[in-house]
Design a protein around this motif. Sequence first.
Motif, short mmCIF file in Angstrom:
data_model
loop_
_atom_site.label_atom_id
_atom_site.label_comp_id
_atom_site.label_asym_id
_atom_site.label_seq_id
_atom_site.Cartn_x
_atom_site.Cartn_y
_atom_site.Cartn_z
N SER A 255 0.83 -1.21 0.00
CA SER A 255 0.00 0.00 0.00
C SER A 255 0.86 1.26 0.00
O SER A 255 0.53 2.26 -0.66
N SER A 256 1.98 1.22 0.71
CA SER A 256 2.90 2.37 0.73
C SER A 256 3.51 2.60 -0.65
O SER A 256 3.60 3.74 -1.12
N LEU A 258 2.25 1.59 -3.49
CA LEU A 258 1.17 1.96 -4.40
C LEU A 258 0.85 3.44 -4.29
O LEU A 258 0.63 4.12 -5.30
N GLU A 259 0.83 3.95 -3.07
CA GLU A 259 0.55 5.37 -2.87
C GLU A 259 1.61 6.24 -3.55
O GLU A 259 1.30 7.26 -4.16
N ARG A 264 0.21 10.73 -3.77
CA ARG A 264 -0.41 10.81 -2.45
C ARG A 264 -1.70 11.62 -2.49
O ARG A 264 -1.83 12.56 -3.25
N PHE A 267 -6.46 8.63 -2.85
CA PHE A 267 -7.38 7.63 -2.32
C PHE A 267 -7.27 7.60 -0.80
O PHE A 267 -6.27 8.06 -0.23
N GLU A 269 -6.68 6.12 2.91
CA GLU A 269 -5.67 5.21 3.46
C GLU A 269 -6.20 3.78 3.52
O GLU A 269 -5.49 2.83 3.20
N GLU A 271 -8.49 2.38 1.62
CA GLU A 271 -8.61 1.81 0.28
C GLU A 271 -7.26 1.30 -0.21
O GLU A 271 -7.17 0.23 -0.82
N LEU A 272 -6.20 2.06 0.06
CA LEU A 272 -4.86 1.64 -0.34
C LEU A 272 -4.41 0.41 0.45
O LEU A 272 -3.81 -0.51 -0.11
N GLU A 275 -5.99 -2.69 -0.98
CA GLU A 275 -5.32 -3.14 -2.19
C GLU A 275 -3.99 -3.82 -1.85
O GLU A 275 -3.61 -4.81 -2.49
N GLY A 276 -3.30 -3.29 -0.85
CA GLY A 276 -2.05 -3.92 -0.41
C GLY A 276 -2.27 -5.33 0.10
O GLY A 276 -1.50 -6.25 -0.20
N LEU A 310 -9.60 -0.48 -6.59
CA LEU A 310 -9.49 0.89 -7.10
C LEU A 310 -9.66 0.95 -8.61
O LEU A 310 -9.17 0.09 -9.35
#
Length: 391
Positions: A255-256, A258-259, A264, A267, A269, A271-272, A275-276, A310
């Motif tokens: 997730s980190s 992906l963001e 940044r 989306f 936090e 949601e990310l 996905e992670g 997403l």
Amino acid sequence: MIRDISFSRLNKKDYTFRIGEDVLDTLAEDIRAIKADVEKVLIFTNAVDEPRMAFKVYEKLESAGITSVTHAIRYGDEAKNFDEAGRALARIHEKEALDCDFVLIVGNESVLELGAFVSDLLYNKAAYAYVVTTPQAALKVPFLSGKINVGKYKSLIGFEPKPSFALYDQIAERSLGVKTLRDVFPVFLQRAIGQSLYQFNNLYLHAEEIAKRDQLHYVTALSDALYALSKLYKEVDGVEELKDYPEYSFGSWVSSALEKAIGRGKFYEGELLAEGMRFEARLASELAGFDTAYVDMLDSYLEKVGVKPLEVDIDEEKFFITLLGKEPEFLQLSQEEQEAEGIPDEVLVKLPKKPGEFTQMSVDQSVLVMHIEAFCNTRRELVPAHKRRGA
């Protein structure tokens, strides 16, 4: 409506989280139940909540004949730092409040953790309580880990938060947005998988019950979500060994990255994080023996609480680079500069074998590339053709 929710955590002091309207009306009584002869209270807050909520706390204490001193730190996550704690102690000393009888920590999750840390450093290790100011922080209170940053290094100092009680009083807010609650549902899932199979199953069974609350009055929504959450942390017949805080934050690695790859602030936090977890669960299923049934349960839970995949067209190369720990700007370097920095053939990752049990392993970059391509392709298909990159 006021509701008291008891959180029982093994090896920690039990405390009650009171949520509802006008819960500050009994603030002085709550404090005196902990410290009968209280004379001076330190109100530890931040610059944003000082005029908005800390002043209300000050008025409640004053009307009850309790003297208080207020200290406000700067607002933001960067304030959860050892240097900020040092500055706070110096200012509290100047205000002659190092020997206070009780501490009320007023604010969001960052100030709650720093305030608890500072309270432990006072002369008499004063008891303290949380006055929470945002619904997001209210839902995260049970997960506050007691981690303080030192300079640019995160979570170098650990301690054990032990609030005497917690309050959430937000009478001005009449409805809790669906997105606000859904932003933290993935956090519940992350913690449950980090704990044990029992917690994972328990949360999965409660998913629909929790999710349907987000359309109701905010007190009902928030208190019911917290009540269901509190059930996850009950000891089961004296057998269930609960970790205070999972050592590995499942899904956070991806997730980190992906963001960083998509930018940044685009989306939530939660949601990310969702996905992670989807990405890491599939990687773990292939490499670590994580049962596909767990992957299906994870997907189903997120679907039930409304946290969908997403709709985003991700730059695969940028995503790959950020997963390897490089910043997106790495791609702007010349070929020679990139070769000088190097791209590892393998990356060391921690993946779940089952809920509550993780293993560390090296993953070949070709395997990562395969999963990245599959992940990005499915998300790209959700984006209307005219909004995709290069359209």
